[in-house]
Scaffold this motif. Structure first.
Motif, PDB file in Angstrom:
ATOM      1  N   ILE A   6       0.679  -1.056   0.344  1.00  0.00           N
ATOM      2  CA  ILE A   6      -0.176  -0.140  -0.175  1.00  0.00           C
ATOM      3  C   ILE A   6       0.832   1.316  -0.095  1.00  0.00           C
ATOM      4  CG2 ILE A   6      -2.281  -1.355   1.234  1.00  0.00           C
ATOM      5  CD1 ILE A   6      -0.772   0.512   3.472  1.00  0.00           C
ATOM      6  N   ALA A   7       1.988   0.577   0.150  1.00  0.00           N
ATOM      7  CA  ALA A   7       2.882   1.856   0.027  1.00  0.00           C
ATOM      8  C   ALA A   7       2.722   3.149  -0.321  1.00  0.00           C
ATOM      9  CB  ALA A   7       4.458   1.775   0.657  1.00  0.00           C
ATOM     10  N   GLU A   8       2.601   3.218  -1.967  1.00  0.00           N
ATOM     11  CA  GLU A   8       2.581   3.822  -2.752  1.00  0.00           C
ATOM     12  C   GLU A   8       0.696   4.767  -2.858  1.00  0.00           C
ATOM     13  OE1 GLU A   8       3.591   2.021  -6.706  1.00  0.00           O
ATOM     14  OE2 GLU A   8       5.389   3.241  -6.210  1.00  0.00           O
ATOM     15  N   ARG A   9       0.217   4.165  -2.260  1.00  0.00           N
ATOM     16  CA  ARG A   9      -1.029   4.691  -1.897  1.00  0.00           C
ATOM     17  C   ARG A   9      -2.330   4.880  -0.797  1.00  0.00           C
ATOM     18  NH1 ARG A   9      -4.797   1.945  -6.536  1.00  0.00           N
ATOM     19  NH2 ARG A   9      -3.206   0.239  -6.575  1.00  0.00           N
ATOM     20  N   ASP A  43      -7.212   1.976   7.059  1.00  0.00           N
ATOM     21  CA  ASP A  43      -7.747   1.039   6.881  1.00  0.00           C
ATOM     22  C   ASP A  43      -6.720  -0.158   6.426  1.00  0.00           C
ATOM     23  OD1 ASP A  43     -10.430  -0.338   6.031  1.00  0.00           O
ATOM     24  OD2 ASP A  43     -11.095   0.285   5.115  1.00  0.00           O
ATOM     25  N   TRP A  44      -6.822  -1.043   7.245  1.00  0.00           N
ATOM     26  CA  TRP A  44      -5.839  -2.055   7.836  1.00  0.00           C
ATOM     27  C   TRP A  44      -7.142  -3.388   7.254  1.00  0.00           C
ATOM     28  CZ3 TRP A  44      -1.178  -1.741   6.929  1.00  0.00           C
ATOM     29  CH2 TRP A  44      -0.426   0.020   7.977  1.00  0.00           C
ATOM     30  N   SER A  83      -4.992   7.162  -0.477  1.00  0.00           N
ATOM     31  CA  SER A  83      -5.660   7.226  -1.441  1.00  0.00           C
ATOM     32  C   SER A  83      -6.969   7.128   0.186  1.00  0.00           C
ATOM     33  CB  SER A  83      -5.467   6.534  -2.307  1.00  0.00           C
ATOM     34  OG  SER A  83      -6.000   5.343  -1.830  1.00  0.00           O
ATOM     35  N   PRO A  84      -8.761   7.452  -0.161  1.00  0.00           N
ATOM     36  CA  PRO A  84      -9.292   6.971   0.015  1.00  0.00           C
ATOM     37  C   PRO A  84      -9.595   5.719   0.172  1.00  0.00           C
ATOM     38  CG  PRO A  84      -9.972   8.854  -1.558  1.00  0.00           C
ATOM     39  CD  PRO A  84      -8.737   8.365  -1.516  1.00  0.00           C
ATOM     40  N   ARG A  85      -9.180   4.518  -0.981  1.00  0.00           N
ATOM     41  CA  ARG A  85      -9.325   3.527  -0.495  1.00  0.00           C
ATOM     42  C   ARG A  85      -8.656   2.639   0.864  1.00  0.00           C
ATOM     43  NH1 ARG A  85      -7.227  -0.771  -5.098  1.00  0.00           N
ATOM     44  NH2 ARG A  85      -7.667  -2.494  -4.244  1.00  0.00           N
ATOM     45  N   PHE A  86      -7.343   3.178   1.052  1.00  0.00           N
ATOM     46  CA  PHE A  86      -7.549   3.325   2.299  1.00  0.00           C
ATOM     47  C   PHE A  86      -6.715   3.651   3.403  1.00  0.00           C
ATOM     48  CE2 PHE A  86      -4.235   1.260  -1.418  1.00  0.00           C
ATOM     49  CZ  PHE A  86      -5.074  -0.158  -1.517  1.00  0.00           C
ATOM     50  N   SER A  87      -7.496   5.285   3.471  1.00  0.00           N
ATOM     51  CA  SER A  87      -7.760   5.531   4.737  1.00  0.00           C
ATOM     52  C   SER A  87      -9.039   6.631   4.632  1.00  0.00           C
ATOM     53  CB  SER A  87      -5.803   6.478   4.873  1.00  0.00           C
ATOM     54  OG  SER A  87      -5.961   7.590   3.691  1.00  0.00           O
ATOM     55  N   ARG A  88      -8.536   6.880   5.793  1.00  0.00           N
ATOM     56  CA  ARG A  88     -10.315   7.981   6.409  1.00  0.00           C
ATOM     57  C   ARG A  88      -9.778   8.471   7.232  1.00  0.00           C
ATOM     58  NH1 ARG A  88     -13.312   3.857   7.392  1.00  0.00           N
ATOM     59  NH2 ARG A  88     -12.681   3.039   5.130  1.00  0.00           N
ATOM     60  N   MET A  89      -9.867  10.614   7.544  1.00  0.00           N
ATOM     61  CA  MET A  89      -9.700  10.824   8.095  1.00  0.00           C
ATOM     62  C   MET A  89      -8.240  10.741   9.349  1.00  0.00           C
ATOM     63  SD  MET A  89     -12.868  12.408   8.512  1.00  0.00           S
ATOM     64  CE  MET A  89     -13.147  12.639  10.249  1.00  0.00           C
ATOM     65  N   GLY A  90      -7.563  10.715   8.150  1.00  0.00           N
ATOM     66  CA  GLY A  90      -5.999  10.100   8.753  1.00  0.00           C
ATOM     67  C   GLY A  90      -5.860   8.998   9.568  1.00  0.00           C
ATOM     68  N   PHE A  91      -6.744   8.067   9.439  1.00  0.00           N
ATOM     69  CA  PHE A  91      -7.043   6.857  10.075  1.00  0.00           C
ATOM     70  C   PHE A  91      -6.615   5.212   8.618  1.00  0.00           C
ATOM     71  CE2 PHE A  91      -8.003   8.791  13.101  1.00  0.00           C
ATOM     72  CZ  PHE A  91      -6.972   7.794  14.865  1.00  0.00           C
ATOM     73  N   LYS A 143      -2.605   2.719  14.318  1.00  0.00           N
ATOM     74  CA  LYS A 143      -3.683   3.064  13.365  1.00  0.00           C
ATOM     75  C   LYS A 143      -3.992   3.916  11.646  1.00  0.00           C
ATOM     76  CE  LYS A 143      -5.823  -0.154  16.022  1.00  0.00           C
ATOM     77  NZ  LYS A 143      -6.706  -1.258  15.652  1.00  0.00           N
ATOM     78  N   THR A 144      -3.229   5.358  12.519  1.00  0.00           N
ATOM     79  CA  THR A 144      -3.393   6.286  11.524  1.00  0.00           C
ATOM     80  C   THR A 144      -1.820   6.387  10.219  1.00  0.00           C
ATOM     81  OG1 THR A 144      -1.369   7.945  12.855  1.00  0.00           O
ATOM     82  CG2 THR A 144      -3.530   7.842  13.290  1.00  0.00           C
TER      83      THR A 144
END
Lengths: 508, 349
Positions: free
Chosen positions: A357-360, A373-374, A363-371, B216-217
């Motif tokens: 995921i390092a390059e992305r 999404d594992w 993106s909204p696909r992997f993160s929301r509001m700084g957190f 988590k962040t």
């Protein structure tokens, strides 16, 4: 020949996890003989030499030098026994002089001062005897690559090496420097030294060796007198089966996607770019050939965004892009496959998931509001592992533990999954086994079919010839005029690589 | 002899290593105790009893652990990103300075507002103090070990100047100390009549927050990536320098909270002995916790227990309480070795 061998390897085996790097390898080296160790990348040549030199400990087998067994895992013992090694990547201290580098580690720690006069005299003697001209007072950082290699050889000779191992010594040399090296090797064997010459280049092996040992997938598959063999036979031994060239359909060239206009950079890994212009068009693979250290690294770093241009323009899909950086490159659909998988392409101590995921990751696909999404990240890792046929214990495994081929597949997956418009592939098959090489080639060709613009930077001319629709040669930070597939002969390309002018020459 | 990398250890093994390090420490310290003419068993027993043998001892240990949790977190956060912040001591003192500057009556606010304001001000000061070395590192490649370490002495002298000058308490009988903070600026005690204060709870909350940030962040991910391989991080588009700045701000802010908590919760004013080397001990705390923010809580309590226990022990066993410093220092060394062994195995041949 009746004299006892200077070096005897018996039944050497070494495994790295599931990989058999060396499998029951035995051979003798005689006095005054040049053995070529021939094999594809990943065939086990370097592993074998590292065992011989004590960097690795073999799982089984013994090494004897001059009739005495060598203790395993002890480089000191190998040195004392008169084995000298010239590595592919030089091991010189750049900020010290030639003389200091050569004498380093040879004088007693308890002596108050170096005995410089005798060191200098000895170096001068060795230089003269073997045609290794180099100024002992010069600082190593000011030397050319060829000169540095001479220093490495002098270093080994200074330590009274009777057996010299050269690991891919010509990879960094121009054809003229290569010829000079071969002359030196002839002088060395005339004085009774024995040489192991590691290479995957057939013509060099034919030119320099007395005997050829062919390694494939960790096993010794052939041994023949050089005089009684030919390149065809060696190639067949080396690859194992008839080399099937990748099926290449005619290119369907589209619009220019990435355009560099007159870009220059500061020196990077030995060379700078000097007013370079390059157009990469959709549906076309552009092959960039050249001797290593002529600016390919600088060009790759520039396109990847890690090196800034000091002048010139970069445009994507017809629009100039300012502030080029890794992030900007990615956002403009430029995928990068870096030359160094370990130092640059991956973060070794992080997991497979964290790496894919390092390059992305932002993106909204992997993160929301700084957190982050594992869960999504893990799903993505599982998808890449399945789609790109990666062998790994789990997405949580540290990527460092994967083999080079699997690491490269992950990097390919990370780069190619978003269907990038432009692909920069820098030495994408270096150090991979034959199967992984074919896989990488298929992937690059598939991206071309899909309409991506591909820049393939490689030191392996055969790879360039097999894949490229257009070939450009890089020399001293400049590009030659492009030539279409089959337009220039290998010899013409070789002359361009050696730095002759961009125009085709008809001279002998 | 050489080192070979080995696969990631299991959780059980990971937990085992700090224990092994502690056992090794006790064995090594035993030699010194024997040299001092006492029995190691009775000395260790007395240390343990002094640290946790009574309600008073336990509360004292937790009180002592409070600043160590903050400085331990500061170091853990920074070290994860391989930003070697050795300057938690200075950041702690700057946090204390801001607390007394704003907390001695300058801001007439109720407690519920004043305390968060003081915390924010202290954190900002500590963050800015570490930002300087971080900028020097990213811009000019200046080694932050040197700059942060030397800043400790500069800041301590600066505080000394303030305490002899503008911050000097006019009613302080000439001692170099500041005025007491106002009642609204004081952190309440957790148990009436005992020294343990709300700072301990804030420290636990801080540890949990830092844990969430690192696990988590995006920022935590970036910090780890930069720490493991800055070149690789840069290649994939992580803004390495920006991440180091954010790390510095977080780390400096956390260390400064130690200063705030000591002034507001315990001492009431600023003196030159506000910190008993908590900034430096934070390094040991972070290493013992293997840079895990939740582990910092446990290791801070452990280290605090050694100091508190050793004081009690020295009164009973006539072994100097300096043995606590030796134990903590030795535990750092054994822990560093233990961490190495979680990642590599030694091959003798």
């Amino acid at each position: 020949m009746s004299d006892t061998p200077v070096l005897r390897l018996s039944g050497i085996s070494k495994r790295f996890g599931p990989l058999r790097a060396n499998d029951d390898i035995s051979f003798d080296l005689k006095r005054g003989e040049v053995i070529a160790l021939l094999g594809e990348n990943g065939a086990g040549k370097t592993t074998l030499m590292n065992i011989l030199f004590g960097h690795y400990v073999a799982d089984a087998g013994t090494v004897e030098a001059f009739g005495e067994p060598l203790p395993p895992g002890d480089p000191r013992a190998a040195l004392d026994a008169g084995i000298g090694m010239v590595h592919q990547h030089f091991t010189l201290a750049d900020n010290m002089t030639v003389q200091e580098n050569i004498a380093l580690g040879t004088q007693s720690l308890w002596r108050a001062r170096l005995d410089r006069a005798s060191v200098r005299q000895r170096i001068a003697q060795l230089s003269a005897d073997f045609g290794l001209a180099v100024d002992p007072a010069a600082t190593v950082s000011t030397l050319s690559v060829g000169e540095r290699q001479r220093v490495e050889i002098l270093k080994a000779l200074y330590r009274d090496a009777r057996i010299l191992i050269l690991d891919e010594p010509t990879a960094v040399l121009t054809p003229a420097e290569t010829d000079a090296l071969f002359r030196t090797l002839k002088l060395l064997v005339a004085k009774g030294l024995s040489i192991i010459f590691i290479s995957h280049k057939l013509h060099e092996v034919m030119a320099v060796s007395d005997r050829v040992l062919v390694l494939r997938a960790g096993r010794l598959v052939g041994e023949c007198e050089t005089a009684s063999t030919d390149r065809k036979e060696l190639a067949a031994l080396m690859v194992g089966q008839e080399v099937k060239p990748a099926e290449v359909s005619p290119a369907n060239v589209g619009a220019p996607l990435l355009v560099l206009e007159g870009v220059s950079t500061a020196p990077y890994n030995g060379a700078a770019l000097d007013d370079v212009s390059l157009t990469l068009s959709a549906g076309e693979i552009t092959g960039l050939a050249g001797v290593s250290g002529n600016g390919q690294a600088a060009l790759a770093a520039l396109i990847a965004g890690t090196q800034r241009a000091t002048g010139g323009r970069i445009s994507v899909a017809g629009r100039e892009v300012a502030g080029w950086s890794p992030r900007v490159a990615l956002d403009h659909g430029v995928a990068r496959i870096p030359e160094d998988r370990h130092a640059v392409g991956t973060i070794g101590d992080m997991s497979v998931t964290e790496n894919v995921i390092a390059e992305r990751y932002g993106s909204p696909r992997f993160s929301r509001m700084g957190f982050l999404d594992w869960k999504a990240a893990r799903h993505f890792a599982e998808k890449i592992i399945a789609d790109y046929d990666v062998k790994c214990p789990s997405p949580e495994a540290r990527i460092r533990l994967l083999s080079g081929g699997n690491m490269q597949k992950l990097i390919l997956g990370r780069a190619l999954d978003p269907e990038p418009a432009v692909i920069l592939a820098s030495q994408p098959t270096r150090g991979l086994d034959v199967g992984a090489v074919a896989y990488v080639h298929r992937m690059l060709l598939a991206a071309r079919e899909r309409g991506a613009a591909v820049l393939l930077i490689s030191e392996d001319l055969e790879e360039i010839l097999a894949l490229s629709d257009r070939i450009i040669v890089m020399s001293k930070g400049r590009l030659s005029t492009p030539s279409a597939r089959g337009e220039r002969s290998i010899r013409e390309l070789g002359e361009l690589m050696a730095g002759h002018s961009g125009e085709r020459s008809d001279a002998a | 002899m050489r080192l070979e990398a080995k696969p990631a250890p299991t959780l059980a093994v990971t937990l085992l290593f700090p224990l092994a390090a502690i056992v090794a420490t006790l064995l090594l310290v035993s030699l010194l105790v024997l040299a001092a003419g006492a029995s190691p068993f009775s000395v260790f027993y007395l240390v343990a009893r002094g640290a946790a043998g009574s309600q008073f001892a336990l509360l004292e240990t937790l009180t002592r652990a409070t600043p160590l949790i903050f400085t331990g977190l500061a170091v853990a956060v920074a070290f994860r990103a391989k930003l070697w912040n050795i300057g938690a001591e200075a950041q702690l003192y700057i946090g204390g300075v801001l607390t007394v500057v704003l907390g001695t009556g300058a801001l007439p606010l109720p407690s519920a507002i004043l305390i968060p304001v003081l915390m924010a001000a202290a954190m900002a000061a500590g963050a800015l103090l570490l930002l300087g070395p971080a900028v020097l590192k990213t811009r000019f490649g200046v080694d932050e070990v040197v700059t942060t370490l030397l800043l400790n002495f500069i800041v301590l002298l600066f505080v000394s100047m303030l305490l002899e000058g503008v911050l000097k308490d006019p009613m302080g009988l000439g001692w170099p100390q500041s005025q007491k903070v106002v009642a609204e600026a004081q952190l309440p005690r957790l148990i009436q009549g005992k020294r343990l204060h709300l700072g301990f709870v804030i420290a636990i909350i801080a540890a949990v927050v830092v844990w969430i940030v690192t696990k988590k962040t995006k920022l935590g991910y970036e910090m780890r990536a930069v720490g493991h391989n800055p070149e690789g991080a840069r290649f994939v588009g992580i803004p390495v320098n920006l991440v180091l700045m954010k790390t510095a701000l977080l780390s400096g802010g956390l260390a400064a909270l130690a200063g705030f908590s000591e002034v507001s919760g315990l001492k009431g004013n600023l003196t030159l002995d506000l910190s008993a080397g908590y900034g430096y001990t934070g390094i040991v705390v972070a290493m013992l916790a293997m840079l895990n923010p939740l582990g910092v809580i446990a290791s801070a309590i452990f280290v605090a227990g050694i100091f508190v226990g050793a004081d009690a022990m020295s009164r009973a066993a006539k072994v100097p309480s300096y043995i606590a410093d030796v134990m903590v220092a030795t535990s750092l060394l054994t822990m560093v070795v233990a961490i190495l062994l979680t990642r590599y195995r030694i091959r003798w041949r």
